[in-house]
Write a protein that holds these residues in place. Structure first.
Motif, mmCIF file in Angstrom:
data_model
loop_
_atom_site.group_PDB
_atom_site.id
_atom_site.type_symbol
_atom_site.label_atom_id
_atom_site.label_comp_id
_atom_site.label_asym_id
_atom_site.label_seq_id
_atom_site.Cartn_x
_atom_site.Cartn_y
_atom_site.Cartn_z
ATOM 1 N N ALA A 117 0.826 -1.213 0.000
ATOM 2 C CA ALA A 117 0.000 0.000 0.000
ATOM 3 C C ALA A 117 0.859 1.261 0.000
ATOM 4 O O ALA A 117 0.533 2.246 -0.671
ATOM 5 N N LEU A 118 1.955 1.256 0.738
ATOM 6 C CA LEU A 118 2.853 2.414 0.749
ATOM 7 C C LEU A 118 3.457 2.662 -0.630
ATOM 8 O O LEU A 118 3.609 3.812 -1.058
ATOM 9 N N ASN A 119 3.783 1.601 -1.323
ATOM 10 C CA ASN A 119 4.316 1.757 -2.675
ATOM 11 C C ASN A 119 3.241 2.260 -3.636
ATOM 12 O O ASN A 119 3.527 3.071 -4.529
ATOM 13 N N LEU A 120 2.010 1.816 -3.464
ATOM 14 C CA LEU A 120 0.926 2.264 -4.330
ATOM 15 C C LEU A 120 0.619 3.749 -4.141
ATOM 16 O O LEU A 120 0.241 4.432 -5.098
ATOM 17 N N ILE A 121 0.777 4.253 -2.931
ATOM 18 C CA ILE A 121 0.541 5.675 -2.689
ATOM 19 C C ILE A 121 1.480 6.525 -3.537
ATOM 20 O O ILE A 121 1.088 7.543 -4.112
ATOM 21 N N LYS A 122 2.731 6.115 -3.649
ATOM 22 C CA LYS A 122 3.680 6.840 -4.482
ATOM 23 C C LYS A 122 3.293 6.755 -5.959
ATOM 24 O O LYS A 122 3.416 7.730 -6.706
ATOM 25 N N LEU A 123 2.821 5.604 -6.386
ATOM 26 C CA LEU A 123 2.485 5.419 -7.799
ATOM 27 C C LEU A 123 1.231 6.193 -8.198
ATOM 28 O O LEU A 123 1.175 6.763 -9.295
ATOM 29 N N VAL A 124 0.218 6.222 -7.357
ATOM 30 C CA VAL A 124 -1.015 6.925 -7.728
ATOM 31 C C VAL A 124 -0.808 8.432 -7.774
ATOM 32 O O VAL A 124 -1.559 9.146 -8.445
ATOM 33 N N TRP A 207 -3.521 2.456 -10.736
ATOM 34 C CA TRP A 207 -3.024 1.816 -9.518
ATOM 35 C C TRP A 207 -4.077 1.756 -8.416
ATOM 36 O O TRP A 207 -3.869 1.088 -7.407
ATOM 37 N N LYS A 208 -5.179 2.460 -8.605
ATOM 38 C CA LYS A 208 -6.208 2.474 -7.562
ATOM 39 C C LYS A 208 -6.881 1.115 -7.419
ATOM 40 O O LYS A 208 -7.367 0.774 -6.346
ATOM 41 N N ARG A 209 -6.905 0.349 -8.495
ATOM 42 C CA ARG A 209 -7.525 -0.974 -8.412
ATOM 43 C C ARG A 209 -6.725 -1.888 -7.488
ATOM 44 O O ARG A 209 -7.303 -2.668 -6.731
#
Length: 363
Positions: A117-124, A207-209
């Motif tokens: 989840a922390l990595n996804l925050i950067k990507l979104v 990336w939200k999915r």
């Protein structure tokens, strides 16, 4: 001394501690055993599939999460296997196993989800993502805290040698200690749930999915944990059904991990890389203002009506949609109001010798 007659469905010579695995009069043990075995087989198949699909993953940022997801599957495999320690009767062997592994395995799974989840925050938000080793280190680091807590609890409770202490404790005291031992896991669950909710706020919707998979997984996991903790503190229910409650929670949460997180993630794993999920060909940079007149090899410019262009340099900064237009040309103009600094062109003056013919005047 006569041996007790085994219940219907169990063979003679089988220890009484294993009767729940085959007793047809207590069918919950057989049902949970079958679900746990099917979960173990399914998890092992996913782990093997993950190893096969590594070379087919086109997106580098999805490939970075694969080691963490493999570690997550190891935790899920352990959760299904731990179910048998709660179906088998509590004794000196299953007691320490229950108290030690329950929190450690769930902490490992929730830590992997938190790191993802922390990595996804950067990507979104279009920022530079975490590296493979950083994601894996975060997952292991978060889970190690519960390992230390569990080891300290076992050492203090067992007094190094007394492994029968768990079966000798009263049901209420044992359940209280069991829940108290999992406080860090509960904090980890809430933190992961809140972190995954931030993935819905970014600009890059692809990336939200992935964030939704984690969010739903944590939502159902929290619901399961609230249910079994509540039932465990009801004295009349816990005194007879405590093992049933805990083993059911293990199986239910294990299948939540597989069906809500792993299956959708595998479905998206080999999808072709989508350029819309990244800012300008995966370049996490935007223009930075420079003073006019400075020389540099790479410039961008942005045009504003009625003003003069000012050259700016590319610099790796946090993306801002108001200053950064993805998929525009490489050169952009950023403007400001200023005076005219254009250099005038040189003009040729007439030579005094242009009419000279080599004669004196008057001759």
């Amino acid at each position: 001394m006569t041996t007790p007659t085994p219940p219907l469905g169990c063979h003679h010579g089988l220890g009484s501690r294993y009767y729940r695995l085959c007793d047809r009069n207590e069918a919950w043990g057989i049902v949970l055993e079958a679900l746990a075995v099917f979960g173990i087989v399914t998890t092992a198949a996913f782990m093997l599939t993950l190893l096969i699909l590594v070379c087919k993953v086109q997106d580098s940022n999805k490939r970075k999460v694969l080691p963490t997801q493999f570690l997550f599957l190891l935790g899920v495999l352990g959760i299904f296997g731990l179910t048998f320690a709660f179906i088998i009767q509590l004794d000196s062997g299953t007691g320490p196993t229950r108290f030690f592994l329950f929190g450690i395995l769930f902490a490992l799974c929730f830590s992997c989800l938190l790191a993802h989840a922390l990595n996804l925050i950067k990507l979104v938000y279009g920022r530079k993502p975490l590296s493979l080793l950083m994601i894996l280190a975060l997952a292991v680091g978060f889970s190690l805290v519960q390992d230390i807590i569990a080891v300290e609890y076992l050492v203090l409770t067992m007094n190094r040698t007394d492994a029968n202490i768990f079966s000798e404790l009263s049901v209420q005291r044992r359940n209280e200690d069991f829940v108290m031992l999992l406080i860090y896991v509960l904090i980890l669950m809430v933190l992961t749930f809140l972190t995954s909710s931030f993935t819905f706020c970014g600009s890059f919707t692809g990336w939200k999915r992935h964030g939704a998979h984690i969010f739903l997984t944590m939502f159902f996991s929290i619901a399961i944990w609230v249910a079994w903790i509540t039932l465990l503190f009801i004295h009349d229910v816990a005194s007879e059904w405590d093992d049933t409650i805990l083993s059911s929670a293990l199986v239910a949460n294990g299948w939540v991990f597989l069906l809500i997180y792993i299956v959708p993630e595998f479905h998206l794993l080999t999808n072709q890389r989508n350029p819309k999920d990244y800012p300008v060909e995966d370049a996490f940079c935007r223009p930075q203002l420079m003073k006019s007149g400075m020389e540099n090899t790479a410039y961008s410019q942005q045009i504003t009506q009625g003003t003069e262009p000012v050259w700016v340099e590319n610099s790796c900064l946090e993306l801002d949609d108001s200053l950064y237009a993805p998929y525009s040309t490489h050169f952009q103009l950023q403007t400001r109001n200023s005076k005219d600094f254009s250099i005038p062109r040189p003009q040729m003056r007439e030579s005094p010798y242009s009419n000279y013919e080599g004669r004196k005047e008057g001759s």
